[in-house]
Design a protein around this motif. Structure first.
Motif, PDB file in Angstrom:
ATOM      1  N   UNK A 157      20.509   5.128  18.035  1.00 12.20           N
ATOM      2  CA  UNK A 157      21.042   3.930  18.673  1.00 12.20           C
ATOM      3  C   UNK A 157      20.107   2.732  18.483  1.00 12.20           C
ATOM      4  N   UNK A 158      18.895   3.007  18.006  1.00  8.14           N
ATOM      5  CA  UNK A 158      17.953   1.912  17.777  1.00  8.14           C
ATOM      6  C   UNK A 158      18.228   1.169  16.476  1.00  8.14           C
ATOM      7  N   UNK A 159      19.178   1.643  15.703  1.00 11.04           N
ATOM      8  CA  UNK A 159      19.424   1.029  14.401  1.00 11.04           C
ATOM      9  C   UNK A 159      19.814  -0.435  14.571  1.00 11.04           C
TER      10      UNK A 159
ATOM     11  N   UNK B 108      17.542  10.137   5.552  1.00 13.81           N
ATOM     12  CA  UNK B 108      16.322  10.329   6.334  1.00 13.81           C
ATOM     13  C   UNK B 108      15.512   9.038   6.333  1.00 13.81           C
ATOM     14  N   UNK B 109      15.349   8.471   5.133  1.00 11.83           N
ATOM     15  CA  UNK B 109      14.592   7.224   5.026  1.00 11.83           C
ATOM     16  C   UNK B 109      15.229   6.158   5.900  1.00 11.83           C
ATOM     17  N   UNK B 110      16.548   6.047   5.795  1.00 10.46           N
ATOM     18  CA  UNK B 110      17.235   4.984   6.523  1.00 10.46           C
ATOM     19  C   UNK B 110      17.057   5.155   8.022  1.00 10.46           C
ATOM     20  N   UNK B 111      17.232   6.358   8.507  1.00 11.92           N
ATOM     21  CA  UNK B 111      17.150   6.544   9.963  1.00 11.92           C
ATOM     22  C   UNK B 111      15.733   6.311  10.457  1.00 11.92           C
ATOM     23  N   UNK B 112      14.751   6.695   9.638  1.00 17.01           N
ATOM     24  CA  UNK B 112      13.382   6.438  10.084  1.00 17.01           C
ATOM     25  C   UNK B 112      13.079   4.951  10.037  1.00 17.01           C
ATOM     26  N   UNK B 113      13.787   4.234   9.207  1.00 19.83           N
ATOM     27  CA  UNK B 113      13.534   2.798   9.083  1.00 19.83           C
ATOM     28  C   UNK B 113      14.535   1.986   9.874  1.00 19.83           C
ATOM     29  N   UNK B 114      15.108   2.576  10.883  1.00 20.10           N
ATOM     30  CA  UNK B 114      16.133   1.953  11.708  1.00 20.10           C
ATOM     31  C   UNK B 114      17.176   1.212  10.874  1.00 20.10           C
ATOM     32  N   UNK B 115      17.616   1.867   9.825  1.00 18.17           N
ATOM     33  CA  UNK B 115      18.713   1.340   9.028  1.00 18.17           C
ATOM     34  C   UNK B 115      19.854   2.339   9.072  1.00 18.17           C
TER      35      UNK B 115
ATOM     36  N   UNK C 111       0.826  -1.198   0.000  1.00 18.72           N
ATOM     37  CA  UNK C 111       0.000   0.000   0.000  1.00 18.72           C
ATOM     38  C   UNK C 111       0.865   1.255   0.000  1.00 18.72           C
ATOM     39  N   UNK C 112       2.148   1.099  -0.215  1.00 17.80           N
ATOM     40  CA  UNK C 112       3.000   2.266  -0.427  1.00 17.80           C
ATOM     41  C   UNK C 112       3.742   2.770   0.786  1.00 17.80           C
ATOM     42  N   UNK C 113       3.572   2.143   1.936  1.00 17.07           N
ATOM     43  CA  UNK C 113       4.332   2.576   3.108  1.00 17.07           C
ATOM     44  C   UNK C 113       5.538   1.673   3.289  1.00 17.07           C
ATOM     45  N   UNK C 114       6.716   2.223   3.137  1.00 18.37           N
ATOM     46  CA  UNK C 114       7.889   1.369   3.131  1.00 18.37           C
ATOM     47  C   UNK C 114       8.412   1.149   4.553  1.00 18.37           C
ATOM     48  N   UNK C 115       8.237   2.144   5.388  1.00 16.93           N
ATOM     49  CA  UNK C 115       8.838   2.077   6.715  1.00 16.93           C
ATOM     50  C   UNK C 115       8.349   0.905   7.572  1.00 16.93           C
ATOM     51  N   UNK C 116       7.043   0.580   7.589  1.00 18.60           N
ATOM     52  CA  UNK C 116       6.609  -0.532   8.441  1.00 18.60           C
ATOM     53  C   UNK C 116       7.386  -1.820   8.188  1.00 18.60           C
ATOM     54  N   UNK C 117       7.782  -2.003   6.953  1.00 15.15           N
ATOM     55  CA  UNK C 117       8.529  -3.188   6.574  1.00 15.15           C
ATOM     56  C   UNK C 117       9.689  -3.446   7.526  1.00 15.15           C
ATOM     57  N   UNK C 118      10.404  -2.398   7.843  1.00 18.16           N
ATOM     58  CA  UNK C 118      11.614  -2.582   8.635  1.00 18.16           C
ATOM     59  C   UNK C 118      11.298  -2.823  10.102  1.00 18.16           C
ATOM     60  N   UNK C 119      10.203  -2.218  10.562  1.00 17.67           N
ATOM     61  CA  UNK C 119       9.834  -2.455  11.957  1.00 17.67           C
ATOM     62  C   UNK C 119       9.446  -3.917  12.146  1.00 17.67           C
ATOM     63  N   UNK C 120       8.714  -4.458  11.178  1.00 15.12           N
ATOM     64  CA  UNK C 120       8.317  -5.858  11.315  1.00 15.12           C
ATOM     65  C   UNK C 120       9.529  -6.758  11.192  1.00 15.12           C
ATOM     66  N   UNK C 121      10.452  -6.384  10.341  1.00 15.71           N
ATOM     67  CA  UNK C 121      11.605  -7.258  10.155  1.00 15.71           C
ATOM     68  C   UNK C 121      12.527  -7.264  11.354  1.00 15.71           C
TER      69      UNK C 121
END
Ligand code: SF4
Ligand code: SF4
Lengths: 372, 159, 364
Positions: free
Chosen positions: B32-34, C60-67, A128-138
């Motif tokens: 630090x959460x990375x 920005x994307x990476x930090x928001x995605x904990x990468x 649905x176009x939200x990329x960020x949740x992907x990483x939280x779940x992973x």
């Protein structure tokens, strides 16, 4: 159903081919879509791009060997697939796995279910176009996979189950790590609500989209969360308990919405249920052997066996016909995704292209399981 | 009434959007959460789980002895014929001829890491190794011979 | 405000002008030379800016995605985007079979040119503006809506149904969101009484409009940000690209340098809308002043004006990126609902209020 030739389109219609390579089909599914502007008039799934003839392969593999091939069907529920096959073989041998082995199977099975649902959640957000949740779940999924890796040696296609039990005992750290996981998961669960579940855009994308009625879900043979969202009670763990699921307390999540939002909520609730099961069992793993004694060469009596289990996507049925030899005479899998896919053309009729993504995401297809 | 709903809608939507932004904002400011592992750089410290199935190996002891009797149980157990055992007759010091392995051919390119061979081996001659960086430029290099040159069967395994 | 501020670009520009005047006597030639110099500088500046924005977006994307984000090429991965651009440069520029070759190759050019044209009236620093046209606001909104031509051209000429759907979506999207952008810009035009960007900035010498204009201007600001995110096709309004639905939408068939030009124009557009928002609502290069604190104001004056401008611009760029990396995408009918049922009516009511404010002088 005969395949309609390409050129039969009405005035103003056009056909697009979604797949076999498409970012949202999660594999090599090919959907032929008749469109009127953005509105879907008709969908025709075309299969076979990843057919590996697993059923035929099974006919030449022994009863110990054929279990591992099934990991490659629904690779996200690999453990449950193996469990289904092992249970079928055990049924044929008229033995039962030891209590400890059963508990280990259930624990690993629920971990696999969690990991599968997490991947589903992640990719729903992505579709649905939200990329960020992907990483939280992973992040959580990584913890689960590490636990699986420590005990089974592999992360995705475990092949940890053998007829009569499991290959090894659990890793000494297993219990502690699972408890940590439960704690971590419960602590992070609110993030899932904040970033996706509660989001107004996300809710609007799912609510009222892709409705399937109870009757239609039954007649298309939907199982698993897809069917439970339409109000059908079909959890095999409850209906035909195996490996000691009858001794565990958990709810079968049934909603009556029938739309994408209901399917979404069912899966989210199942995550919590899986955590509950883990919590109940993790301190109560029975002592004893993890493997029942079996003969070296497993041979089933003449006849046929049917065994079903609840994978992360629905009901997997294993049907084995034996002629008394060391390999199955015929092996047939009733895979949940195939039936669920067959409902998609019905569900998606009249929806927009964007809705199709929501429908595909919430029905949660794993393509290798469809083609086998 | 309509206006009330309308405005209420707007505010609840904005609130839900801001909750999401708060979460991403939190992670943006809390580096630090990375969770990323910097893989090729952490090779030194990277430790795979002890049961990790990287490849099939045959441990040898310091006298260049292994435990494989050549019973071929693993070859039979392997679902995709990744193992081929070539045996030979070897004359023992007491004059008897006995079956010994000549080469234990293991085809990593065909292996699915199912662990069935390790499970089947009666003398625990093969185990799963932890190495996982198997990429090579020539496929032929993935066909391995697991017993070392001139290696012997360990004493006392056969009984 | 006549004290010369440090690092003034204005004096630099005047110096160059005087020097050129000595060297070239012919007036036309002088003007042409100056235009060429400005053009080249602008190009270089915009390309560098896009490198920076690309890097910023990834981080920005990476930090928001904990990468971690790019971290291998150059210090902290800062040269990653340069490497990527090089890669795109060396790639083969494919033209699909059956495509309208002329339009297919023209479309990326149109995209880049239209976005670059909109940079002209932006005041980067005090007295530093390429073209201080007296209808700046009108000019910018007129030029920015031309981007849709490039998108439609790209989508239609690719001979790909996905591209075509993407292009058609963008048509509907840009035409509708144009309205609320216009209306929210008009609120400030009403308040400041001018269409000229430099005058709008000057009118904020005693306080930025977002502070002076009370709630109506804040509403206009929010609407502007939302609508301009939609106008430049960024998530959550990236329906024209919609990777998961349309596999890239209008630029599905583009590769290599032509694709890079779409990226370039996307980032320039991002910069422009942020710059316009910063200029109109946040006072452009005007430093932050608090009325009764002369000492504080004096310190603020010492921060060079271009820093103020870029600071504000990148703040808004960051917010737009924040949107992108938080929200899922809307559906096409929801997108139009949002515009026609929410943003447009609200902007209209808002404009009435602002007009009343301007007439009765209710703002500061
Ligand atoms: S791990 Fe499985 S596939 Fe690999 S050699 Fe052993 S039995 Fe064969
Ligand atoms: S490795 Fe084990 S199973 Fe295989 S031949 Fe040697 S002793 Fe037999």
């Amino acid at each position: 159903m005969l395949l309609a030739p390409d050129h039969i389109t009405e005035e103003g219609e056009f056909i697009i081919n979604m797949g076999p390579q498409h970012p949202a089909t999660h594999g090599v599914l090919h959907l032929k879509i008749w469109l009127d502007g953005e509105t879907i008039k008709k969908i025709e799934p075309q299969l076979g791009y990843i057919h590996r003839s697993i059923e035929k392969m099974c006919e030449s593999l022994s009863y110990r060997q054929f279990i591992y091939v099934t990991s490659r069907m629904d690779y996200l529920s690999a453990h449950m697939n193996n469990q289904a096959c092992a249970l079928a073989v055990e049924k044929g041998l008229q033995i039962e796995a030891t209590p400890r082995a059963q508990a280990i199977r259930v624990l690993l099975g629920e971990l696999t279910r969690l990991s599968s649902h997490l991947l589903w959640w992640a990719s729903t957000g992505l579709d649905l176009g939200g990329i960020t949740p992907f990483f939280y779940a992973f992040r959580e999924r990584e913890t689960i996979n590490t636990i699986l890796e420590e005990t089974c040696g592999t992360r995705l296609t475990q092949n940890f189950i053998v007829p009569g039990g499991v290959m090894y005992d659990i890793h000494p750290d297993f219990q502690k790590k699972v408890k940590d996981l439960i704690k971590q998961f419960r602590a992070n669960y609110h993030e899932y609500d904040e970033i996706l579940t509660g989001n107004v855009i996300f809710q609007n994308r799912l609510k009222g989209v892709g409705y399937i009625s109870k009757e239609d879900a039954i007649s298309y043979g939907c199982t698993g969360p897809t069917a439970r969202a339409s109000g059908i009670s079909c959890d095999i763990r409850k209906l035909a308990p195996y490996d000691g699921y009858d001794k565990l307390k958990f709810d079968e999540v049934i909603l009556s919405g029938g739309d994408c939002w209901a399917r979404y909520q069912v899966r989210m609730a199942e995550i919590i249920q899986s955590l509950n099961i883990l919590e109940q069992l993790i301190d109560n793993i029975p002592e004893g052997d993890f493997l029942a004694k079996t003969k070296n060469v497993v041979k089933l009596n003449k006849g046929d066996i049917y065994q079903r289990v609840e994978t992360a996507r629905g009901e997997l049925g294993v049907y084995i016909v034996s002629d008394g030899a060391a390999t199955p005479y015929r092996c047939k899998f009733r895979s949940p995704n195939f039936s669920n896919l067959s409902a998609i053309p019905h569900i998606a009729k009249g929806a927009k292209i964007g809705d199709l993504m929501a429908i595909m995401a919430t029905v949660d297809l794993v393509i290798p399981d469809i083609d086998r | 009434m309509f206006l009330k709903n309308y405005i209420g809608d707007i505010f609840s939507s904005i609130k839900s959007l801001l909750t999401g932004m708060k979460l991403t904002g939190y992670y943006f400011t809390h580096l630090k959460e990375i969770v990323t592992e910097e893989y090729p750089d952490n090779r030194g410290t990277l430790k795979m789980a002890e049961r990790f199935r990287g490849e099939v190996i045959m441990p040898h002891n310091e006298n260049n002895e292994h435990r494989c009797t050549g019973c071929q149980a693993c070859e039979l157990a392997c679902p995709n014929a990744s193992i081929k055992i070539v045996t030979k007759q070897e004359t023992q010091p007491d004059g008897k001829k006995k079956k010994r392995i000549d080469t234990f051919v293991y085809r990593l390119d065909m292996c699915t890491f199912c662990n069935l061979c390790v499970n089947a081996c009666p003398s625990e001659a093969i185990v799963m190794g932890q190495k996982f960086e198997h990429s090579v430029y020539d496929k032929k290099q993935l066909k391995k011979i697991l017993n070392f040159p001139n290696s012997k069967l360990m004493e006392g395994v056969e009984e | 405000m006549n004290t010369p501020t440090p690092y003034s670009f204005a004096s630099l520009a005047t110096g160059i002008h005087a020097w050129l005047r000595q060297a070239i006597s012919n007036d036309t030639l002088l003007q042409v030379t100056e235009m060429v110099i400005t053009g080249v500088c602008l190009l270089v500046f915009l390309v560098l800016l896009c490198f920076f924005l690309g890097y910023m977006e990834r981080k920005v994307a990476a930090f928001m995605e904990i990468r971690l984000g790019p971290n291998r090429v150059g210090p902290k991965g800062s040269l990653q985007i340069v490497a990527d651009t090089l890669k795109l440069l060396f790639k083969e520029g494919l033209t699909p079979n059956g495509a309208d070759k002329f339009l297919f190759n023209l479309a990326p050019g149109i995209m880049v040119v239209t976005s670059m044209m909109a940079v002209a009236p932006i005041a980067f620093a005090k007295n530093f503006q390429i073209w201080d046209i007296n209808i700046g606001v009108l000019y910018v909104s007129a030029i920015s809506s031309m981007a849709v031509i490039g998108i439609l051209m790209a989508g239609w000429s690719s001979n790909n149904k996905y591209s075509l759907i993407g292009a058609m979506r963008s048509g509907a999207q840009i035409v509708s969101y144009e309205l609320s952008i216009g209306l929210s810009l008009i609120t400030i035009v009403i308040l400041s009484g001018s269409l000229q960007l430099s005058e709008i900035v000057e009118s904020q010498a005693n306080g930025w409009w977002i502070f002076k204009g009370h709630i109506p201007v804040i509403i206009a600001f929010v609407i502007f940000i939302i609508a301009s995110t939609a106008e430049i096709n960024r998530a959550p309004f990236d329906l024209t690209e919609a990777e998961q639905e349309l596999t890239g939408g209008f630029h599905t068939e583009y590769a290599g340098m032509k694709f890079a030009m779409f990226l370039l124009s996307e980032y320039i557009n991002l910069f422009i809308v942020s710059a316009i928002a910063a200029t109109i609502f946040l006072g452009g290069w005007m430093p932050f002043h608090i009325g009764s604190l002369p000492a504080f104001n004096h310190v603020m004056d010492y921060i060079p004006s271009f820093m103020w401008f870029f600071g504000k611009t990148f703040f808004i760029v960051f917010i737009i990126m924040w949107f992108r990396w938080t929200f899922p995408r809307l559906r096409i009918d929801q997108l139009l609902n949002l515009e026609w049922k929410y943003l447009l009516p609200i902007s209209m009511v808002n404009i009435l209020i602002v007009t009343a404010m301007a007439i009765f002088g209710w703002h500061f």
